[in-house]
Design a protein around this motif. Structure first.
Motif, mmCIF file in Angstrom:
data_model
loop_
_atom_site.group_PDB
_atom_site.id
_atom_site.type_symbol
_atom_site.label_atom_id
_atom_site.label_comp_id
_atom_site.label_asym_id
_atom_site.label_seq_id
_atom_site.Cartn_x
_atom_site.Cartn_y
_atom_site.Cartn_z
ATOM 1 N N GLY A 57 -4.604 -33.610 -22.491
ATOM 2 C CA GLY A 57 -4.982 -33.752 -21.080
ATOM 3 C C GLY A 57 -4.449 -32.610 -20.227
ATOM 4 N N GLY A 58 -3.259 -32.182 -20.539
ATOM 5 C CA GLY A 58 -2.686 -31.059 -19.809
ATOM 6 C C GLY A 58 -3.421 -29.770 -20.083
ATOM 7 N N ALA A 59 -3.747 -29.548 -21.355
ATOM 8 C CA ALA A 59 -4.510 -28.346 -21.701
ATOM 9 C C ALA A 59 -5.852 -28.346 -20.975
ATOM 10 N N ILE A 110 16.626 -38.480 -11.350
ATOM 11 C CA ILE A 110 16.014 -37.176 -11.068
ATOM 12 C C ILE A 110 14.820 -37.408 -10.143
ATOM 13 N N ASP A 111 14.872 -36.815 -8.946
ATOM 14 C CA ASP A 111 13.806 -37.108 -7.990
ATOM 15 C C ASP A 111 12.944 -35.893 -7.655
ATOM 16 N N ALA A 112 13.028 -34.856 -8.486
ATOM 17 C CA ALA A 112 12.199 -33.671 -8.249
ATOM 18 C C ALA A 112 10.716 -34.005 -8.426
ATOM 19 N N THR A 113 9.876 -33.148 -7.848
ATOM 20 C CA THR A 113 8.426 -33.323 -7.976
ATOM 21 C C THR A 113 8.037 -33.252 -9.446
ATOM 22 N N LEU A 114 7.153 -34.163 -9.846
ATOM 23 C CA LEU A 114 6.762 -34.275 -11.242
ATOM 24 C C LEU A 114 5.265 -34.562 -11.286
ATOM 25 N N SER A 115 4.588 -33.901 -12.231
ATOM 26 C CA SER A 115 3.154 -34.141 -12.371
ATOM 27 C C SER A 115 2.842 -34.702 -13.749
ATOM 28 N N VAL A 116 1.793 -35.485 -13.812
ATOM 29 C CA VAL A 116 1.269 -35.998 -15.083
ATOM 30 C C VAL A 116 -0.181 -35.557 -15.169
ATOM 31 N N CYS A 123 4.687 -39.610 -9.349
ATOM 32 C CA CYS A 123 4.111 -38.468 -10.071
ATOM 33 C C CYS A 123 2.741 -38.133 -9.517
ATOM 34 N N GLU A 124 2.492 -36.833 -9.333
ATOM 35 C CA GLU A 124 1.123 -36.381 -9.083
ATOM 36 C C GLU A 124 0.310 -36.630 -10.337
ATOM 37 N N LEU A 125 -0.900 -37.120 -10.193
ATOM 38 C CA LEU A 125 -1.733 -37.402 -11.369
ATOM 39 C C LEU A 125 -2.970 -36.508 -11.379
ATOM 40 N N THR A 126 -3.207 -35.867 -12.512
ATOM 41 C CA THR A 126 -4.452 -35.116 -12.730
ATOM 42 C C THR A 126 -5.153 -35.711 -13.936
ATOM 43 N N VAL A 127 -6.398 -36.095 -13.745
ATOM 44 C CA VAL A 127 -7.201 -36.623 -14.852
ATOM 45 C C VAL A 127 -8.351 -35.650 -15.079
ATOM 46 N N THR A 128 -8.535 -35.217 -16.322
ATOM 47 C CA THR A 128 -9.621 -34.277 -16.619
ATOM 48 C C THR A 128 -10.593 -34.874 -17.632
ATOM 49 N N ASP A 129 -11.857 -34.801 -17.267
ATOM 50 C CA ASP A 129 -12.933 -35.279 -18.145
ATOM 51 C C ASP A 129 -13.542 -34.061 -18.834
ATOM 52 N N PRO A 130 -13.427 -33.972 -20.161
ATOM 53 C CA PRO A 130 -13.957 -32.783 -20.851
ATOM 54 C C PRO A 130 -15.478 -32.794 -21.016
ATOM 55 N N GLY A 131 -16.149 -33.837 -20.511
ATOM 56 C CA GLY A 131 -17.620 -33.870 -20.589
ATOM 57 C C GLY A 131 -18.144 -34.027 -22.002
ATOM 58 N N PHE A 132 -17.392 -34.723 -22.840
ATOM 59 C CA PHE A 132 -17.818 -34.881 -24.232
ATOM 60 C C PHE A 132 -19.106 -35.701 -24.343
ATOM 61 N N ASP A 133 -19.426 -36.476 -23.291
ATOM 62 C CA ASP A 133 -20.667 -37.268 -23.337
ATOM 63 C C ASP A 133 -21.909 -36.388 -23.268
ATOM 64 N N GLY A 174 14.233 -25.157 -11.012
ATOM 65 C CA GLY A 174 13.130 -24.855 -10.112
ATOM 66 C C GLY A 174 11.784 -24.607 -10.770
ATOM 67 N N THR A 175 11.675 -24.908 -12.054
ATOM 68 C CA THR A 175 10.397 -24.743 -12.754
ATOM 69 C C THR A 175 9.505 -25.947 -12.466
ATOM 70 N N ALA A 176 8.237 -25.679 -12.208
ATOM 71 C CA ALA A 176 7.280 -26.778 -12.029
ATOM 72 C C ALA A 176 6.984 -27.412 -13.381
ATOM 73 N N VAL A 177 7.023 -28.730 -13.444
ATOM 74 C CA VAL A 177 6.839 -29.436 -14.718
ATOM 75 C C VAL A 177 5.664 -30.400 -14.637
ATOM 76 N N THR A 178 4.765 -30.257 -15.610
ATOM 77 C CA THR A 178 3.693 -31.228 -15.790
ATOM 78 C C THR A 178 3.884 -31.912 -17.132
ATOM 79 N N LEU A 179 3.955 -33.236 -17.109
ATOM 80 C CA LEU A 179 4.006 -33.999 -18.354
ATOM 81 C C LEU A 179 2.565 -34.176 -18.820
ATOM 82 N N ALA A 180 2.255 -33.621 -19.992
ATOM 83 C CA ALA A 180 0.874 -33.593 -20.470
ATOM 84 C C ALA A 180 0.663 -34.731 -21.449
ATOM 85 N N GLY A 181 0.139 -35.827 -20.925
ATOM 86 C CA GLY A 181 -0.101 -36.978 -21.773
ATOM 87 C C GLY A 181 -0.366 -38.205 -20.933
ATOM 88 N N GLY A 182 -0.541 -39.337 -21.606
ATOM 89 C CA GLY A 182 -0.889 -40.562 -20.914
ATOM 90 C C GLY A 182 0.311 -41.479 -20.784
#
Lengths: 350, 350
Positions: free
Chosen positions: B299-301, B238-244, B267-277, B215-223
């Motif tokens: 990406g996960g961090a 395995i059909d549990a909810t999974l995030s990337v 998979c739920e997808l989260t994309v984060t832009d660190p604003g390095f530009d 029952g732990t929520a899992v996010t795969l942190a990577g591309g």
């Protein structure tokens, strides 16, 4: 601030009647592996053992964890001779478990362990280290090393009635087996450890020495076991500033001997009283009765608690105890038994 | 929230021209060991290698560490086949380094590794896990597994110009060496890993599967490497909810393929832009130019950074870069070279 926790085992712990770290000898070797899971994860997570005495006294790891949940600090566990696997991440410095001190050699690779630990301690970028330990039987090996070094200090016990005479007889046998007289290792502390010590000692001493060499402030977090390490460092010719932080339970037992030893080994002493007498809770009662007293960095962790936060640590300790299956006050278990944090045993901590 | 970081190696990384994780092949096997020291201690402390490209692009571990210094999170590093020692504490689940995928068997103990990782993942008491990875050559083994599973997804690269054709040729060779055609491992994902994967894959997949089971929520942190793990989990039934959670650099490179793959693997997808530009700093410039892109949970961090705190992460990244010997903007090095945190290289971090 980083708390470094060397964890190991010695067959010395299996000698009848010298350690309370584990309800039964066959389970005792699991204790350090379980302890570091408690510090890292809040409860044993893969270890098959929960170190709680038959009286309901939890391992000092529970107190260190409670402090960590209140004040927060980084932890690095060092595998200094574990025999059982642990799910806590560990740094492997390559040492193995220790032999019974009554064999000719107790720690076969004490020099090499010290050297590797020195390099590790020197590499750590922290400004300040607090070094603890978990090794069942560690007060007996501490007495062994102090005796081999010719130092007069006594040692504490995890039992309310310190079996000090039993320990002295074991140390006498141990010295004889290594063909040593008390004081024969003056100035050669690694020889003392090799003959009558345990593998956690050269690990703690090496990390401390390496850290001191690079200007890191070092606090030895523990009682008489850490005084033995302080003696090792002084006999090795290391004269940098060194601190010892322990619990009021050790101080109460040791009386003037504690301050005397700190003066002898030129260590600053910090004693912290967690105020367990203010709670009617079986775990805290047992500490007040003299059980466990110290270990797993407990006294050092307590020294990190800011003024006014100790009540929060006691609150948190009750939570940690529930995770360990300790329900607090037996007289009001109906109320205290209500667990707001989830199932108690084998359950989920934060 | 705990970040779990399996770290390992595969000889696949030594194939000419497929990985940027390390300036030279003989140093590359140190990269994951150095990466986890950076995440744990802020800089390599015992590793002889600092993973910075010849262009001044630091390992994604630097970004993960910068985030950690701003938001704080627990880290557990898993030894998933390291060949070089590391001073970061690790959990040893017993797996070894991976073979070159062009051999008949790439991961000899994939099943056993998955099982041990499953038990570990199931034991973790955290409510939420974010699982990253560091394994040089990992996008090639990801392509291998996806191809063996009959999945169409492409893979990313740590190089600005993705040597995807080179990787496809390696994977073709790898499948032939294992007597497999694309799609032959549909529904048997551990066979795919054993034949053409790397040891980090069954470790990530096992931890994720065990955690999801409890029952732990899992996010795969990577591309794209984590998409391969998502494919493994789905092919394992395995059909549990999974995030990337990944970086904008991977998303920019992959275009629609990223969202398509996440949809395919549910998979739920989260994309984060660190604003390095927004910064004129060589490390951030290199990321904007498409170097490195992702890894070590970056990406996960980044997905953990609260609104309004990303500028603090960029500030902190500059500090981490100075520790790694990267001086920022070459045009104003006199100013940027002033290090307020201590010596840059081999120096002391916080």
């Amino acid at each position: 601030m980083r708390v470094v926790l060397p964890a190991g085992t010695t067959e010395t712990a299996l000698i009848d009647g010298i350690s309370a770290a584990g309800a039964a000898p066959e389970l005792m070797e699991h204790t350090p592996s379980a302890d570091v899971e408690i510090v890292e994860h809040g409860a044993p997570i893969m270890s098959p053992v929960t170190p709680v005495s038959p009286n309901g006294c939890p391992t000092p790891a529970a107190v260190t964890r409670a402090v960590r949940e209140v004040v927060g600090f980084d932890v690095s566990v060092i595998d200094a001779g574990l025999t059982q696997s642990t799910a806590a991440p560990t740094v492997d410095l390559g040492g193995g478990p220790g032999n019974d001190v009554r064999e000719a050699v107790a720690v076969p690779d004490a020099d090499a362990t010290f050297d590797r630990a020195f390099d590790y301690g020197a590499s750590l970028p922290d400004d300040e280290l607090l070094i603890g330990e978990t090794v069942p039987g560690g007060t007996t090996t501490a007495l062994g090393v102090l005796t081999a070094l010719g130092e007069p200090a006594g040692v504490s016990s995890s039992l309310p009635e310190n079996p000090i005479e039993r320990k002295r007889r074991v140390v006498d046998e141990a010295l004889t087996a290594s063909d040593l007289e008390p004081g024969d290792c003056e100035g050669t502390p690694l020889a003392a450890i090799e003959a009558v010590g345990d593998p956690v000692q050269p690990t703690v001493a090496g990390i401390a020495a390496g850290a001191l060499e690079t200007g890191t402030a070092v606090t030895l977090a523990g009682g008489t076991q850490m005084l033995a390490v302080a003696a090792v460092l002084r006999h090795a010719g290391i004269d940098a500033t060194l601190s010892v932080a322990t619990t009021s339970f050790v101080a109460d037992e040791q009386g003037d001997r504690l301050a005397d030893a700190c003066e002898r080994f030129d260590c600053e002493l910090t004693v912290t009283d967690p105020g367990f007498d203010e709670r009617d809770h079986v775990a805290m009662d047992r500490y007040c009765a003299g059980e466990a007293k110290e270990g797993v960095g407990m006294g050092g962790a307590l020294s990190l608690v800011p003024d006014g936060e100790m009540a929060a640590v006691r609150d948190r300790l009750e939570t940690v105890c529930r995770r360990l299956g300790i329900e607090g006050d037996a007289d009001s278990s109906a109320e205290d038994g209500v667990d707001t944090d989830g199932p108690t045993e084998g359950g989920r901590g934060p």
